[in-house]
Motif scaffolding. Structure first.
Motif, PDB file in Angstrom:
ATOM      1  N   ALA A  62       0.819  -1.293  -0.040  1.00 42.26           N
ATOM      2  CA  ALA A  62       0.101  -0.026   0.295  1.00 42.26           C
ATOM      3  C   ALA A  62       0.941   1.300   0.134  1.00 42.26           C
ATOM      4  O   ALA A  62       0.580   2.111  -0.765  1.00 42.26           O
ATOM      5  CB  ALA A  62      -0.959  -0.029   1.138  1.00 42.26           C
ATOM      6  N   ARG A  63       1.968   1.277   0.897  1.00 43.21           N
ATOM      7  CA  ARG A  63       3.041   2.489   0.726  1.00 43.21           C
ATOM      8  C   ARG A  63       3.600   2.593  -0.538  1.00 43.21           C
ATOM      9  O   ARG A  63       3.712   3.981  -1.016  1.00 43.21           O
ATOM     10  CB  ARG A  63       3.774   2.314   1.972  1.00 43.21           C
ATOM     11  N   LEU A  64       4.032   1.345  -1.127  1.00 44.18           N
ATOM     12  CA  LEU A  64       4.607   1.696  -2.564  1.00 44.18           C
ATOM     13  C   LEU A  64       3.717   2.191  -3.442  1.00 44.18           C
ATOM     14  O   LEU A  64       3.992   3.089  -4.419  1.00 44.18           O
ATOM     15  CB  LEU A  64       5.195   0.576  -2.965  1.00 44.18           C
ATOM     16  N   GLN A  65       2.477   1.818  -3.377  1.00 48.11           N
ATOM     17  CA  GLN A  65       1.641   2.277  -4.151  1.00 48.11           C
ATOM     18  C   GLN A  65       1.202   3.696  -4.214  1.00 48.11           C
ATOM     19  O   GLN A  65       1.236   4.668  -5.173  1.00 48.11           O
ATOM     20  CB  GLN A  65       0.012   1.457  -4.394  1.00 48.11           C
ATOM     21  N   ALA A  66       1.138   4.376  -2.905  1.00 47.89           N
ATOM     22  CA  ALA A  66       0.827   5.591  -2.624  1.00 47.89           C
ATOM     23  C   ALA A  66       2.080   6.361  -2.932  1.00 47.89           C
ATOM     24  O   ALA A  66       1.906   7.741  -3.068  1.00 47.89           O
ATOM     25  CB  ALA A  66       0.523   5.744  -0.950  1.00 47.89           C
ATOM     26  N   GLU A  67       3.405   5.928  -2.637  1.00 48.67           N
ATOM     27  CA  GLU A  67       4.408   6.775  -2.831  1.00 48.67           C
ATOM     28  C   GLU A  67       5.099   6.348  -4.257  1.00 48.67           C
ATOM     29  O   GLU A  67       6.571   6.614  -4.372  1.00 48.67           O
ATOM     30  CB  GLU A  67       5.680   6.401  -1.869  1.00 48.67           C
ATOM     31  N   TRP A  68       4.443   6.007  -5.078  1.00 51.42           N
ATOM     32  CA  TRP A  68       4.916   5.546  -6.318  1.00 51.42           C
ATOM     33  C   TRP A  68       5.562   6.738  -7.086  1.00 51.42           C
ATOM     34  O   TRP A  68       5.115   7.922  -7.060  1.00 51.42           O
ATOM     35  CB  TRP A  68       3.993   4.968  -7.225  1.00 51.42           C
ATOM     36  N   LEU A  69       6.855   6.587  -7.737  1.00 53.29           N
ATOM     37  CA  LEU A  69       7.560   7.636  -8.300  1.00 53.29           C
ATOM     38  C   LEU A  69       8.147   6.990  -9.548  1.00 53.29           C
ATOM     39  O   LEU A  69       8.568   6.077  -9.788  1.00 53.29           O
ATOM     40  CB  LEU A  69       8.869   7.932  -7.698  1.00 53.29           C
ATOM     41  N   ASP A  70       7.846   7.896 -10.606  1.00 51.64           N
ATOM     42  CA  ASP A  70       8.064   7.675 -12.184  1.00 51.64           C
ATOM     43  C   ASP A  70       9.393   8.107 -12.307  1.00 51.64           C
ATOM     44  O   ASP A  70      10.074   9.159 -12.377  1.00 51.64           O
ATOM     45  CB  ASP A  70       7.340   8.547 -12.988  1.00 51.64           C
ATOM     46  N   ILE A  71      10.427   7.075 -12.370  1.00 53.35           N
ATOM     47  CA  ILE A  71      11.968   7.449 -12.492  1.00 53.35           C
ATOM     48  C   ILE A  71      12.143   7.720 -13.952  1.00 53.35           C
ATOM     49  O   ILE A  71      13.425   7.841 -14.195  1.00 53.35           O
ATOM     50  CB  ILE A  71      12.731   6.205 -12.014  1.00 53.35           C
ATOM     51  N   SER A  72      11.218   7.404 -14.880  1.00 53.64           N
ATOM     52  CA  SER A  72      11.602   7.910 -16.202  1.00 53.64           C
ATOM     53  C   SER A  72      11.158   9.497 -16.499  1.00 53.64           C
ATOM     54  O   SER A  72      11.617  10.108 -17.386  1.00 53.64           O
ATOM     55  CB  SER A  72      10.723   7.137 -17.083  1.00 53.64           C
ATOM     56  N   ALA A  73      10.711  10.117 -15.510  1.00 54.47           N
ATOM     57  CA  ALA A  73      10.553  11.543 -15.544  1.00 54.47           C
ATOM     58  C   ALA A  73      11.665  12.253 -15.546  1.00 54.47           C
ATOM     59  O   ALA A  73      12.500  11.973 -14.732  1.00 54.47           O
ATOM     60  CB  ALA A  73       9.711  12.063 -14.343  1.00 54.47           C
ATOM     61  N   PRO A  74      12.037  13.310 -16.214  1.00 57.95           N
ATOM     62  CA  PRO A  74      13.173  14.364 -16.262  1.00 57.95           C
ATOM     63  C   PRO A  74      13.471  14.864 -14.888  1.00 57.95           C
ATOM     64  O   PRO A  74      12.522  14.991 -14.156  1.00 57.95           O
ATOM     65  CB  PRO A  74      12.864  15.209 -17.320  1.00 57.95           C
ATOM     66  N   ALA A  75      14.853  14.797 -14.171  1.00 54.99           N
ATOM     67  CA  ALA A  75      15.083  15.295 -13.138  1.00 54.99           C
ATOM     68  C   ALA A  75      14.778  16.864 -13.176  1.00 54.99           C
ATOM     69  O   ALA A  75      15.053  17.387 -13.888  1.00 54.99           O
ATOM     70  CB  ALA A  75      16.533  14.956 -12.900  1.00 54.99           C
ATOM     71  N   ARG A  76      14.653  17.258 -11.964  1.00 57.79           N
ATOM     72  CA  ARG A  76      14.552  18.639 -11.807  1.00 57.79           C
ATOM     73  C   ARG A  76      15.789  19.371 -12.106  1.00 57.79           C
ATOM     74  O   ARG A  76      16.805  18.842 -11.720  1.00 57.79           O
ATOM     75  CB  ARG A  76      14.026  18.993 -10.232  1.00 57.79           C
ATOM     76  N   PRO A  77      15.765  20.345 -12.639  1.00 58.63           N
ATOM     77  CA  PRO A  77      17.228  21.063 -12.884  1.00 58.63           C
ATOM     78  C   PRO A  77      17.839  21.468 -11.649  1.00 58.63           C
ATOM     79  O   PRO A  77      17.168  22.421 -10.540  1.00 58.63           O
ATOM     80  CB  PRO A  77      16.671  22.456 -13.746  1.00 58.63           C
ATOM     81  N   ALA A  78      19.096  21.340 -11.382  1.00 54.57           N
ATOM     82  CA  ALA A  78      19.757  21.504 -10.465  1.00 54.57           C
ATOM     83  C   ALA A  78      20.907  22.826 -10.538  1.00 54.57           C
ATOM     84  O   ALA A  78      21.341  22.934 -11.679  1.00 54.57           O
ATOM     85  CB  ALA A  78      20.701  20.645  -9.869  1.00 54.57           C
ATOM     86  N   ALA A  79      20.808  23.888  -9.847  1.00 58.82           N
ATOM     87  CA  ALA A  79      21.755  24.966  -9.922  1.00 58.82           C
ATOM     88  C   ALA A  79      23.285  24.465  -9.915  1.00 58.82           C
ATOM     89  O   ALA A  79      23.501  23.768  -9.125  1.00 58.82           O
ATOM     90  CB  ALA A  79      21.514  26.228  -8.918  1.00 58.82           C
ATOM     91  N   GLN A  80      23.776  25.036 -10.742  1.00 54.18           N
ATOM     92  CA  GLN A  80      25.325  24.710 -11.105  1.00 54.18           C
ATOM     93  C   GLN A  80      26.050  25.851 -10.784  1.00 54.18           C
ATOM     94  O   GLN A  80      25.685  26.915 -11.417  1.00 54.18           O
ATOM     95  CB  GLN A  80      25.470  23.893 -12.200  1.00 54.18           C
ATOM     96  N   GLY A  81      27.250  25.792 -10.118  1.00 52.27           N
ATOM     97  CA  GLY A  81      28.233  26.776 -10.034  1.00 52.27           C
ATOM     98  C   GLY A  81      29.023  26.768 -11.642  1.00 52.27           C
ATOM     99  O   GLY A  81      28.834  26.032 -12.161  1.00 52.27           O
ATOM    100  N   SER A  82      30.081  27.863 -11.367  1.00 48.23           N
ATOM    101  CA  SER A  82      31.018  28.056 -12.640  1.00 48.23           C
ATOM    102  C   SER A  82      32.383  28.502 -12.130  1.00 48.23           C
ATOM    103  O   SER A  82      32.499  28.740 -10.996  1.00 48.23           O
ATOM    104  CB  SER A  82      30.496  29.005 -13.808  1.00 48.23           C
TER     105      SER A  82
END
Length: 357
Positions: free
Chosen positions: A85-105
């Motif tokens: 039940a927890r896995l169904q409620a917390e299901w995550l689509d791992i094929s979705a694009p990752a959130r953009p992360a701020a990068q330094g330079s």
């Protein structure tokens, strides 16, 4: 015997019908706890005859074991159901694009410093370092800078505080990386071929000057070094740095620590307001240089009758401005994230020998 069979059927049925772990635990306590039904029946064995105990005892023990096993199995089943039940409620689509992360330079000064070090390393120069707070001797006296020289004035140099009554010359924030050359010669002797990149400080601030900036100075000492070697080294460096063949022009000048001295220009052109290095008939001053003054060699404990060499110095920030089209030196130190994102370099960009990334 019949009541044991009836107790077994009832308890096992209740175990199978338990809807959660709390109900299952209540059932365990009610059946096999200290005051549970099975435990109470086992206490009654003492009142029975030996023949009755021999018949009833094994049945009660078997019932207790069976109930324990049923409760354990039911608890595992409830745990699996809760996990599903927890896995169904917390299901995550791992094929979705990752959130953009701020990068330094990488700051342009850091990038260009690495480029300069890589090019001079290929020419046989090693890196020497020294303190940014220097003594009056290393910053001025050892470099043949006279007491009346304008560079010693407070409008040009940052002096450190001395307590009242302390008559020693105050330390200074080094005005160039030339003191590193003296320290290196004292520690390692001759021959030598080094560059000294680092921060320097002068009391000046405008579009082409800042109170803190970066320089790289070079020093080569041997028994047969000449100005021709200096010219070759500088042309090799600028050609590698700008990624094109670059000619240089030497103009006679004067510096206390070199004799003869020369200011060095590089070939360039202006096309529609854009500077192009290595072509055209224009010239742009980029550095000062010359043959190391005999008094400077003597200050470092080197015999000028046996050894000679050349030295040069240029601003890392300024050659970064030339190569990457940065118009204002002050922006290097403003910590403006928009500027850093525009002119900065990726963390995984590795400087190559010929002109950056």
């Amino acid at each position: 015997m019949d009541d044991i069979a009836e107790l077994k059927t009832r308890i096992l049925g209740a175990v199978g019908a338990a809807g959660d772990e709390a109900a299952l635990e209540d059932l365990r306590v009610a059946s096999i706890g200290k005051k549970g039904e099975i435990s109470l029946k086992m206490r009654e064995l003492g009142k029975m005859t030996p023949e009755q105990r021999q018949a009833v005892g094994p049945l009660l023990n078997a019932l207790k074991d069976e109930v324990n096993a049923a409760i354990s199995a039911k608890r595992a089943a409830l745990g699996d159901a809760a996990l599903n039940a927890r896995l169904q409620a917390e299901w995550l689509d791992i094929s979705a694009p990752a959130r953009p992360a701020a990068q330094g330079s990488i700051h342009p000064v850091s990038q260009v410093t690495e480029e300069v070090i890589a090019i001079f390393a290929d020419l046989g120069f090693s890196v020497a370092e020294g303190p940014q707070i220097e003594t009056d001797f290393y910053n001025f006296d050892a470099l043949n800078i006279a007491p009346e020289h304008p560079a010693r004035q407070e409008h040009d140099t940052f002096y450190m505080h001395r307590e009242a009554g302390d008559n020693r010359p105050p330390h200074v924030l080094r005005t160039h990386t030339s003191p590193v050359q003296i320290r290196h010669l004292e520690a390692h002797g001759t021959p030598c071929r080094v560059i000294a990149p680092g921060r320097v400080y002068r009391s000046d601030y405008d579009i082409t000057h800042t109170p803190m900036f970066h320089q790289v100075e070079g020093l080569a000492i041997d028994k047969s070094i000449s100005m021709a070697n200096l010219k070759w080294v500088l042309e090799q460096f600028f050609s590698a740095y700008f990624g094109t063949s670059v000619k240089t022009r030497f103009r006679a000048s004067h510096f206390p620590f070199t004799e003869p001295s020369a200011e060095v220009d590089i070939q360039c052109s202006w096309v529609d307001g854009q500077l192009k290095v290595g072509e055209g008939d224009g010239w742009l001053e980029v550095l000062g240089s010359g043959m190391v003054h005999p008094k400077v060699l003597q200050s470092a404990g080197v015999d000028p009758s046996q050894w000679q060499g050349f030295a040069f110095g240029m601003g890392i920030d300024r050659i970064a401005m030339l190569k990457y089209g940065i118009p204002d030196l002050r922006a290097f130190f403003d910590a403006d994230l928009r500027w850093l994102r525009h002119y900065g370099f990726g963390a995984l960009d590795v400087p190559t020998l010929h002109g950056g990334v």
